[in-house]
Design a protein around this motif. Structure first.
Motif, PDB file in Angstrom:
ATOM      1  N   GLY A  41       0.797  -1.217   0.000  1.00 51.87           N
ATOM      2  CA  GLY A  41       0.000   0.000   0.000  1.00 51.87           C
ATOM      3  C   GLY A  41       0.829   1.267   0.000  1.00 51.87           C
ATOM      4  O   GLY A  41       0.437   2.284  -0.584  1.00 51.87           O
ATOM      5  N   HIS A  42       1.989   1.232   0.634  1.00 52.71           N
ATOM      6  CA  HIS A  42       2.841   2.411   0.700  1.00 52.71           C
ATOM      7  C   HIS A  42       3.734   2.572  -0.522  1.00 52.71           C
ATOM      8  O   HIS A  42       3.872   3.681  -1.058  1.00 52.71           O
ATOM      9  CB  HIS A  42       3.706   2.352   1.965  1.00 52.71           C
ATOM     10  N   PHE A  43       4.356   1.502  -0.969  1.00 49.89           N
ATOM     11  CA  PHE A  43       5.355   1.608  -2.036  1.00 49.89           C
ATOM     12  C   PHE A  43       4.778   1.356  -3.424  1.00 49.89           C
ATOM     13  O   PHE A  43       5.302   1.871  -4.408  1.00 49.89           O
ATOM     14  CB  PHE A  43       6.513   0.651  -1.759  1.00 49.89           C
ATOM     15  N   PHE A  44       3.703   0.575  -3.515  1.00 45.50           N
ATOM     16  CA  PHE A  44       3.096   0.266  -4.805  1.00 45.50           C
ATOM     17  C   PHE A  44       1.570   0.336  -4.668  1.00 45.50           C
ATOM     18  O   PHE A  44       0.882  -0.682  -4.747  1.00 45.50           O
ATOM     19  CB  PHE A  44       3.527  -1.126  -5.291  1.00 45.50           C
ATOM     20  N   SER A 291      10.056  -4.603  13.036  1.00 41.08           N
ATOM     21  CA  SER A 291      11.147  -3.771  12.525  1.00 41.08           C
ATOM     22  C   SER A 291      10.801  -3.201  11.150  1.00 41.08           C
ATOM     23  O   SER A 291      11.123  -2.046  10.844  1.00 41.08           O
ATOM     24  CB  SER A 291      12.444  -4.581  12.459  1.00 41.08           C
ATOM     25  N   LEU A 292      10.136  -3.995  10.315  1.00 38.82           N
ATOM     26  CA  LEU A 292       9.698  -3.476   9.019  1.00 38.82           C
ATOM     27  C   LEU A 292       8.694  -2.342   9.204  1.00 38.82           C
ATOM     28  O   LEU A 292       8.745  -1.332   8.495  1.00 38.82           O
ATOM     29  CB  LEU A 292       9.072  -4.593   8.178  1.00 38.82           C
ATOM     30  N   TYR A 293       7.795  -2.524  10.125  1.00 34.53           N
ATOM     31  CA  TYR A 293       6.799  -1.490  10.428  1.00 34.53           C
ATOM     32  C   TYR A 293       7.492  -0.185  10.829  1.00 34.53           C
ATOM     33  O   TYR A 293       7.123   0.902  10.362  1.00 34.53           O
ATOM     34  CB  TYR A 293       5.881  -1.982  11.539  1.00 34.53           C
ATOM     35  N   LEU A 294       8.493  -0.275  11.700  1.00 30.42           N
ATOM     36  CA  LEU A 294       9.193   0.927  12.146  1.00 30.42           C
ATOM     37  C   LEU A 294       9.905   1.627  10.994  1.00 30.42           C
ATOM     38  O   LEU A 294       9.776   2.844  10.813  1.00 30.42           O
ATOM     39  CB  LEU A 294      10.203   0.580  13.241  1.00 30.42           C
ATOM     40  N   TRP A 295      10.650   0.861  10.203  1.00 29.58           N
ATOM     41  CA  TRP A 295      11.598   1.467   9.280  1.00 29.58           C
ATOM     42  C   TRP A 295      11.037   1.788   7.906  1.00 29.58           C
ATOM     43  O   TRP A 295      11.654   2.557   7.158  1.00 29.58           O
ATOM     44  CB  TRP A 295      12.836   0.582   9.155  1.00 29.58           C
ATOM     45  N   GLN A 296       9.889   1.242   7.551  1.00 36.40           N
ATOM     46  CA  GLN A 296       9.367   1.539   6.220  1.00 36.40           C
ATOM     47  C   GLN A 296       8.907   2.990   6.073  1.00 36.40           C
ATOM     48  O   GLN A 296       8.924   3.545   4.976  1.00 36.40           O
ATOM     49  CB  GLN A 296       8.225   0.580   5.874  1.00 36.40           C
ATOM     50  N   GLN A 297       8.502   3.617   7.163  1.00 38.69           N
ATOM     51  CA  GLN A 297       7.852   4.924   7.073  1.00 38.69           C
ATOM     52  C   GLN A 297       8.724   6.015   6.451  1.00 38.69           C
ATOM     53  O   GLN A 297       8.258   6.715   5.536  1.00 38.69           O
ATOM     54  CB  GLN A 297       7.361   5.357   8.454  1.00 38.69           C
ATOM     55  N   PRO A 298       9.969   6.223   6.893  1.00 42.86           N
ATOM     56  CA  PRO A 298      10.771   7.281   6.261  1.00 42.86           C
ATOM     57  C   PRO A 298      10.984   7.045   4.773  1.00 42.86           C
ATOM     58  O   PRO A 298      10.925   7.984   3.968  1.00 42.86           O
ATOM     59  CB  PRO A 298      12.098   7.241   7.027  1.00 42.86           C
ATOM     60  N   PHE A 299      11.214   5.789   4.399  1.00 39.60           N
ATOM     61  CA  PHE A 299      11.433   5.468   2.989  1.00 39.60           C
ATOM     62  C   PHE A 299      10.150   5.667   2.185  1.00 39.60           C
ATOM     63  O   PHE A 299      10.185   6.148   1.045  1.00 39.60           O
ATOM     64  CB  PHE A 299      11.930   4.029   2.856  1.00 39.60           C
ATOM     65  N   LYS A 301       7.872   7.853   2.860  1.00 36.67           N
ATOM     66  CA  LYS A 301       7.669   9.287   2.709  1.00 36.67           C
ATOM     67  C   LYS A 301       8.458   9.841   1.525  1.00 36.67           C
ATOM     68  O   LYS A 301       8.000  10.767   0.842  1.00 36.67           O
ATOM     69  CB  LYS A 301       8.060  10.010   4.000  1.00 36.67           C
ATOM     70  N   PHE A 302       9.649   9.312   1.285  1.00 37.51           N
ATOM     71  CA  PHE A 302      10.431   9.768   0.129  1.00 37.51           C
ATOM     72  C   PHE A 302       9.742   9.370  -1.184  1.00 37.51           C
ATOM     73  O   PHE A 302       9.818  10.093  -2.173  1.00 37.51           O
ATOM     74  CB  PHE A 302      11.845   9.194   0.186  1.00 37.51           C
ATOM     75  N   VAL A 303       9.078   8.222  -1.195  1.00 42.83           N
ATOM     76  CA  VAL A 303       8.342   7.803  -2.384  1.00 42.83           C
ATOM     77  C   VAL A 303       7.086   8.648  -2.551  1.00 42.83           C
ATOM     78  O   VAL A 303       6.793   9.165  -3.636  1.00 42.83           O
ATOM     79  CB  VAL A 303       7.970   6.299  -2.289  1.00 42.83           C
ATOM     80  N   TYR A 304       6.342   8.809  -1.472  1.00 46.09           N
ATOM     81  CA  TYR A 304       5.032   9.454  -1.528  1.00 46.09           C
ATOM     82  C   TYR A 304       5.137  10.950  -1.781  1.00 46.09           C
ATOM     83  O   TYR A 304       4.355  11.518  -2.559  1.00 46.09           O
ATOM     84  CB  TYR A 304       4.287   9.196  -0.211  1.00 46.09           C
ATOM     85  N   GLU A 305       6.107  11.602  -1.149  1.00 48.72           N
ATOM     86  CA  GLU A 305       6.176  13.062  -1.223  1.00 48.72           C
ATOM     87  C   GLU A 305       7.244  13.574  -2.183  1.00 48.72           C
ATOM     88  O   GLU A 305       7.175  14.724  -2.620  1.00 48.72           O
ATOM     89  CB  GLU A 305       6.407  13.648   0.171  1.00 48.72           C
ATOM     90  N   GLN A 306       8.237  12.759  -2.511  1.00 45.41           N
ATOM     91  CA  GLN A 306       9.304  13.198  -3.398  1.00 45.41           C
ATOM     92  C   GLN A 306       9.315  12.457  -4.730  1.00 45.41           C
ATOM     93  O   GLN A 306      10.111  12.762  -5.613  1.00 45.41           O
ATOM     94  CB  GLN A 306      10.664  13.013  -2.708  1.00 45.41           C
ATOM     95  N   PRO A 310      10.359   3.575  -6.015  1.00 42.28           N
ATOM     96  CA  PRO A 310       9.975   2.780  -4.843  1.00 42.28           C
ATOM     97  C   PRO A 310      10.863   1.566  -4.582  1.00 42.28           C
ATOM     98  O   PRO A 310      10.998   1.151  -3.426  1.00 42.28           O
ATOM     99  CB  PRO A 310       8.538   2.350  -5.163  1.00 42.28           C
ATOM    100  N   TRP A 311      11.463   0.991  -5.615  1.00 46.05           N
ATOM    101  CA  TRP A 311      12.232  -0.241  -5.402  1.00 46.05           C
ATOM    102  C   TRP A 311      13.467  -0.020  -4.532  1.00 46.05           C
ATOM    103  O   TRP A 311      13.671  -0.756  -3.559  1.00 46.05           O
ATOM    104  CB  TRP A 311      12.610  -0.882  -6.737  1.00 46.05           C
TER     105      TRP A 311
END
Length: 340
Positions: A41-44, A291-299, A301-306, A310-311
């Motif tokens: 949902g976040h990256f694709f 750990s995936l839940y914690l760390w996916q968010q900053p990455f 945000k770079f996909v969603y806002e910048q 995504p890969w």
């Protein structure tokens, strides 16, 4: 997300041996499916449905089932319960916040110290609405809801000893929370975050699942709901009800109860769903899910806002998450559980 680990030894409620304690791989896999939905949902993103939001609900209903088993069925000592929750959750969270604050300094999602403080004190879901927020911490709202649920359910388990009184209480609180969300969204016209980030609304997902778990444990769940294909049908129905054309409150009034039912009747499913959930890829994702839940968010945000590719961002999220799991989360949890 950080709810009670599906890799714990939990009470099996199978017909053959209700008192046995066994490792339920399909619960690991349910958590793996949850984080997979969040990542997709976040990256694709898939047009027409927010899989990230749906993945969070998968996490919440699993948490409700496992907390009900541990607090109300196994009557786990509360002191030990909270120590183990701290050992599992806090070391990885603390490292994530500190590292991300340093690494993201000067970026468009730079941290604010107030937002970081509210994340570390599990108040971000309200502070993010009322005070301040930081994009790379926005996912912490769901962790806050879960931590508040730990406290609320633990208090209920300590104060209400008879299970036939616990179930009506949980159902009543869940219905009040669901009504609160619908009124906030439809009557007061609040947006999604102002409505559904709040514990007084979103705890309904956890409480409903806990209620169904206890009904099942007491043999009071109707037999028709425990058929082989009920879990699959309920899961598919919930996904359909989470489609974008369906009004948001309906997601939580109808779809979430279906998910809560699905996760609790997986024990009686012998079909494709439990086979998929028990597969190695899904159970490994479940193992790494916090750990995936914690760390996916900053990455993300770079996909969603910048508009970043995504890969590479997803690969970066996995790299950080695996380092977090094997270097921080698991060693810290084992050390604290052994020495505290």
């Amino acid at each position: 997300m950080s709810d009670i680990s599906a890799t714990h030894m939990v009470r099996s409620l199978t017909v053959t041996d209700r008192s046995a304690r066994t490792r339920l791989a399909y619960l690991d896999g349910w958590r793996g499916l949850s984080i997979a939905l969040v990542l997709i949902g976040h990256f694709f993103p898939v047009p027409g449905i927010n899989l990230g939001v749906l993945g969070v609900e998968f996490f919440f209903v699993l948490s409700g089932r496992l907390m009900a088993e541990i607090l109300f069925i196994e009557r786990y000592p509360l002191k030990k319960f909270f120590k183990r929750r701290f050992a599992r959750i806090y070391p990885a969270l603390l490292v994530f916040v500190i590292v991300a604050m340093i690494a993201l300094s000067g970026t468009f999602i730079a941290f604010k110290w107030k937002a970081a403080l509210t994340a570390l004190t599990f108040t971000y879901n309200y502070a993010g609405i009322l005070v301040t927020r930081a994009g790379a911490l926005d996912h912490i709202w769901s962790l806050c809801v879960e931590e508040h649920a730990y406290v609320i359910l633990a208090l209920i388990s300590a104060l209400v000893s008879r299970r036939n009184r616990v179930i009506p209480l949980l159902v009543t609180l869940a219905l009040l929370a669901m009504a609160n969300g619908a009124i906030s969204y439809w009557v007061f016209d609040l947006d999604y975050e102002t409505t559904y980030w709040r514990t007084d609304v979103h705890i309904a997902s956890i409480l409903l699942s806990a209620s169904i778990c206890l009904l099942k444990a007491d043999g009071r769940l109707p037999a028709v709901l425990m058929g082989t294909h009920v879990a699959l049908a309920a899961t598919v129905g919930a996904v359909v009800l989470f489609l974008d054309p369906v009004p948001t409150p309906i997601h939580y009034l109808l779809a979430v109860p279906l998910l809560a039912l699905a996760v609790n009747v997986l024990d009686f499913n012998t079909g494709y769903l439990t086979g998929l959930l028990s597969s190695s890829p899904m159970t490994m994702l479940g193992l790494w899910s916090y750990s995936l839940y914690l760390w996916q968010q900053p990455f993300y945000k770079f996909v969603y806002e910048q508009g970043s590719n995504p890969w590479p961002m997803l690969a970066g999220a996995f790299a950080c998450a695996l380092c977090s799991y094997y270097v921080i989360e698991r060693p810290a949890r084992e050390w604290l559980n052994r020495n505290w």
